[in-house]
Write a protein that holds these residues in place. Sequence first.
Motif, PDB file in Angstrom:
ATOM      1  N   THR A  92      26.326  27.235  25.529  1.00 23.37           N
ATOM      2  CA  THR A  92      27.454  26.366  25.195  1.00 23.37           C
ATOM      3  C   THR A  92      28.678  27.172  24.781  1.00 23.37           C
ATOM      4  N   LEU A  93      28.492  28.138  23.885  1.00 20.75           N
ATOM      5  CA  LEU A  93      29.613  28.950  23.429  1.00 20.75           C
ATOM      6  C   LEU A  93      30.199  29.785  24.559  1.00 20.75           C
ATOM      7  N   ALA A  94      29.326  30.353  25.392  1.00 24.97           N
ATOM      8  CA  ALA A  94      29.807  31.182  26.495  1.00 24.97           C
ATOM      9  C   ALA A  94      30.635  30.363  27.481  1.00 24.97           C
ATOM     10  N   LEU A  95      30.132  29.208  27.867  1.00 29.80           N
ATOM     11  CA  LEU A  95      30.849  28.370  28.828  1.00 29.80           C
ATOM     12  C   LEU A  95      32.162  27.850  28.246  1.00 29.80           C
ATOM     13  N   SER A  96      32.130  27.468  26.973  1.00 29.68           N
ATOM     14  CA  SER A  96      33.351  26.971  26.334  1.00 29.68           C
ATOM     15  C   SER A  96      34.419  28.049  26.273  1.00 29.68           C
ATOM     16  N   ASN A  97      34.014  29.264  25.902  1.00 34.46           N
ATOM     17  CA  ASN A  97      34.979  30.364  25.836  1.00 34.46           C
ATOM     18  C   ASN A  97      35.518  30.726  27.206  1.00 34.46           C
ATOM     19  N   ALA A  98      34.651  30.735  28.204  1.00 30.74           N
ATOM     20  CA  ALA A  98      35.100  31.077  29.552  1.00 30.74           C
ATOM     21  C   ALA A  98      36.086  30.042  30.085  1.00 30.74           C
ATOM     22  N   TYR A  99      35.862  28.782  29.763  1.00 35.57           N
ATOM     23  CA  TYR A  99      36.735  27.725  30.265  1.00 35.57           C
ATOM     24  C   TYR A  99      38.132  27.821  29.673  1.00 35.57           C
ATOM     25  N   GLU A 100      38.229  28.390  28.473  1.00 44.48           N
ATOM     26  CA  GLU A 100      39.534  28.516  27.819  1.00 44.48           C
ATOM     27  C   GLU A 100      40.388  29.630  28.412  1.00 44.48           C
ATOM     28  N   ILE A 101      39.774  30.500  29.201  1.00 41.76           N
ATOM     29  CA  ILE A 101      40.516  31.610  29.813  1.00 41.76           C
ATOM     30  C   ILE A 101      41.268  31.111  31.051  1.00 41.76           C
ATOM     31  N   GLU A 102      42.427  31.671  31.278  1.00 37.89           N
ATOM     32  CA  GLU A 102      43.208  31.303  32.460  1.00 37.89           C
ATOM     33  C   GLU A 102      42.353  31.455  33.724  1.00 37.89           C
ATOM     34  N   GLU A 103      42.430  30.468  34.589  1.00 30.78           N
ATOM     35  CA  GLU A 103      41.531  30.396  35.736  1.00 30.78           C
ATOM     36  C   GLU A 103      41.620  31.630  36.624  1.00 30.78           C
ATOM     37  N   SER A 104      42.783  32.236  36.721  1.00 37.19           N
ATOM     38  CA  SER A 104      42.957  33.385  37.612  1.00 37.19           C
ATOM     39  C   SER A 104      42.159  34.601  37.153  1.00 37.19           C
ATOM     40  N   VAL A 105      41.826  34.667  35.873  1.00 39.52           N
ATOM     41  CA  VAL A 105      41.061  35.812  35.361  1.00 39.52           C
ATOM     42  C   VAL A 105      39.721  35.391  34.778  1.00 39.52           C
ATOM     43  N   ARG A 106      39.377  34.127  34.937  1.00 36.62           N
ATOM     44  CA  ARG A 106      38.122  33.624  34.376  1.00 36.62           C
ATOM     45  C   ARG A 106      36.928  34.227  35.117  1.00 36.62           C
ATOM     46  N   PRO A 107      35.970  34.818  34.403  1.00 35.95           N
ATOM     47  CA  PRO A 107      34.804  35.379  35.093  1.00 35.95           C
ATOM     48  C   PRO A 107      33.865  34.282  35.571  1.00 35.95           C
ATOM     49  N   ALA A 108      33.091  34.610  36.582  1.00 36.09           N
ATOM     50  CA  ALA A 108      32.016  33.712  36.976  1.00 36.09           C
ATOM     51  C   ALA A 108      30.963  33.719  35.867  1.00 36.09           C
ATOM     52  N   VAL A 109      30.406  32.561  35.578  1.00 37.97           N
ATOM     53  CA  VAL A 109      29.386  32.455  34.532  1.00 37.97           C
ATOM     54  C   VAL A 109      28.147  31.795  35.117  1.00 37.97           C
ATOM     55  N   HIS A 110      27.017  32.454  34.941  1.00 39.65           N
ATOM     56  CA  HIS A 110      25.744  31.901  35.382  1.00 39.65           C
ATOM     57  C   HIS A 110      24.816  31.769  34.176  1.00 39.65           C
ATOM     58  N   VAL A 111      24.002  30.730  34.169  1.00 33.16           N
ATOM     59  CA  VAL A 111      23.029  30.520  33.101  1.00 33.16           C
ATOM     60  C   VAL A 111      21.634  30.576  33.707  1.00 33.16           C
ATOM     61  N   LEU A 112      20.808  31.482  33.204  1.00 35.06           N
ATOM     62  CA  LEU A 112      19.432  31.607  33.695  1.00 35.06           C
ATOM     63  C   LEU A 112      18.471  30.958  32.711  1.00 35.06           C
TER      64      LEU A 112
END
Length: 257
Positions: A92-112
């Motif tokens: 939850t924290l990882a996805l929330s933080n990633a979403y707040e980053i500007e889309e042009s530099v947002r990393p891909a996020v995978h959950v295993l």
Amino acid sequence: MTGVLTVVGLGPGDARHRTPAATTAIADAEAVYGYAAYIEACEDILRPDQIVVRGRMTEEKLRAEQAVDAAAGGRRVVLVSSGDAGVYGMATLALSNAYEIEESVRPAVHVLPGVTAALAASALVGAPLAHDFACLTLSDLLTPWEEVERRLRAVAEADLAIALYNPRSKGRPWQLGRAREVLLERRAPGTPVALVTDIARDGQRVGLTTLADLDCDEVGMTTTVLIGSSTTLRFGDWLVTPRSAAGPRSADDRSAG
């Protein structure tokens, strides 16, 4: 170019319960972030050339931010969690933080996915979660106790088997006893209960009791508490919840799945 962040669930403890996908992701990462105890749980696959950041308890938000920033900077990053990262874990924290980053530099996020404590504990005592069940945390650090108690009553009213996470600690010694009182308003005193401590780790302990006889002093922060529904049965050292409210209707039902 941005990198990739993989949020990994390590399972309950022993490396035998870690998925091959989790092992591959950690081995391939350039940087690995996690609570120190979780880093220790995967040290067997860490490399000397990897960046490894061992965090402390209560630093979850900082850890997620650091991992996302490292991935946004172009690295292959893994953020480790115990159990399943999406069940009271770091996803939850990882996805929330990633979403707040500007889309042009947002990393891909995978959950295993990983084996969460409720499932690991259930397997050790049979099949108490074989029908509908609920997972609840008794920690009131992020959820007011009034809301926790409301959910307990709702689950008890629905007659679901229950897996309790974070049931008791030195700083929170009374919540499990109160939860027991709330559940006894709706559950029979003889309702089967399993206490599974340090799952898949050194010192693993399994105990079976009833809701009436539950001794809260036997429970700690690393205990998962499983509480049966009205249909849960005890067969020796096994707890079994039938897959229908009426129980198995035939041999085919018993063997299905």
